[in-house]
Design an enzyme around this catalytic site. Structure first.
Site, PDB file in Angstrom:
ATOM      1  N   LYS A 257      -1.589   9.507  -1.899  1.00 40.07           N
ATOM      2  CA  LYS A 257      -2.748  10.128  -1.254  1.00 40.07           C
ATOM      3  C   LYS A 257      -2.299  11.231  -0.291  1.00 40.07           C
ATOM      4  O   LYS A 257      -2.960  12.262  -0.163  1.00 40.07           O
ATOM      5  CB  LYS A 257      -3.598   9.083  -0.521  1.00 40.07           C
ATOM      6  CG  LYS A 257      -4.442   8.239  -1.467  1.00 40.07           C
ATOM      7  CD  LYS A 257      -5.419   7.351  -0.736  1.00 40.07           C
ATOM      8  CE  LYS A 257      -6.522   8.125  -0.031  1.00 40.07           C
ATOM      9  NZ  LYS A 257      -7.404   8.848  -0.977  1.00 40.07           N
TER      10      LYS A 257
ATOM     11  N   TYR B 190       0.816  -1.216   0.000  1.00 40.42           N
ATOM     12  CA  TYR B 190       0.000   0.000   0.000  1.00 40.42           C
ATOM     13  C   TYR B 190       0.854   1.273   0.000  1.00 40.42           C
ATOM     14  O   TYR B 190       0.326   2.367  -0.147  1.00 40.42           O
ATOM     15  CB  TYR B 190      -0.917  -0.016   1.228  1.00 40.42           C
ATOM     16  CG  TYR B 190      -1.977   1.064   1.235  1.00 40.42           C
ATOM     17  CD1 TYR B 190      -2.996   1.085   0.288  1.00 40.42           C
ATOM     18  CD2 TYR B 190      -1.958   2.073   2.202  1.00 40.42           C
ATOM     19  CE1 TYR B 190      -3.969   2.067   0.295  1.00 40.42           C
ATOM     20  CE2 TYR B 190      -2.938   3.067   2.226  1.00 40.42           C
ATOM     21  CZ  TYR B 190      -3.930   3.058   1.264  1.00 40.42           C
ATOM     22  OH  TYR B 190      -4.901   4.029   1.266  1.00 40.42           O
TER      23      TYR B 190
END
Length: 254
Positions: free
Chosen positions: A163, A156
């Site tokens: 993000k 991730y």
């Protein structure tokens, strides 16, 4: 679904939720519509799901516009907001929910393109429709929000970094937004059970969700997290423009 906002709270308002044909985005749109808002459902490639959701929300007595748009394609985004202007004339709530980066077959820089560049492009395209008193909500995860101080799963990491880059770029616009009377808030949540991201992480790292659940004590589900996003569109904005949802005891400072 428990309605977080009283019926009528958003009557006469218009809300657009990116990536709202399913999951967190769809439930956020449901909550906003239940509160009386007219809703713009945005999707990239799930038109049947978007139309099904629209039919459901129209039964609540609100207007619903369904618009397909790829947020990484600025022309597509501009067309979406042109449709919003033609239908509603303005926008009161913009929820930047769509994100990604774990999909297969995408360009190496896709995560950054979608999670940073496209978020800024969507905001820029929406600005002419956002008036004094409107609000922008950016949806992220603790794993991304705290990535500078707390490592996340390798699978991730690229998404988390992109993000966080998107969050930082949007925060740089807070002064400008404030001058226009536009509120801005980041809603950060822990791993959310039932999301595509959680499913992909579990597939890449079996046991990851259970491990995080045991560490946090509780993980929010899609509906519960969507309720927090809906509240963030209405409730007073925290001084740091951040609404943290779920346990943060295992994360370091920002």
């Amino acid at each position: 679904m428990t309605q977080p906002l009283p019926a009528g709270t958003l009557t006469g308002r218009t809300a657009l939720v990116t990536g709202s044909s399913r999951g967190i985005g769809a439930d956020t749109a449901r909550y906003l519509a239940q509160a009386g808002a007219n809703v713009v459902i945005n999707f990239r490639n799930k038109a049947p799901r978007a139309e099904k959701l629209a039919a459901e929300l129209r039964e609540l007595g609100v207007e619903v516009l369904v618009v397909g748009a790829d947020l990484t394609d600025r022309a597509s985004v501009d067309e979406m907001f042109a449709a919003v202007r033609e239908t509603f004339g303005r926008l009161d709530i913009l929820v930047l929910n769509a994100s990604g980066g774990m999909e297969g077959g995408m360009a190496e820089d896709y995560a950054l393109t979608l999670n940073r560049d496209a978020q800024l492009g969507t905001l820029d395209a929406a600005l002419p429709l956002l008036e004094d008193g409107s609000r922008v909500v950016f949806v992220t995860s603790h794993q991304a929000h705290f990535i500078r101080t707390t490592p996340t799963m390798p699978e991730y990491e690229a998404v988390a970094l992109s993000k966080r880059a998107g969050e930082d770029a949007l925060r740089e616009r807070v002064g400008e937004l404030t001058e226009r009377g536009i509120g801005f808030v980041v809603v950060s949540g822990d791993m959310i059970e039932g999301t595509i991201t959680a499913t992909l992480l579990e597939r890449a790292n079996p046991g990851a969700i259970e491990t995080r659940r045991e560490s946090a004590g509780k993980l929010y589900n899609v509906s519960e997290f969507a309720a927090e996003i809906a509240l963030a569109a209405v409730e007073p904005i925290p001084a740091d423009n951040t609404r943290l949802v779920g346990d943060i005891s295992s994360f370091g400072g920002e």
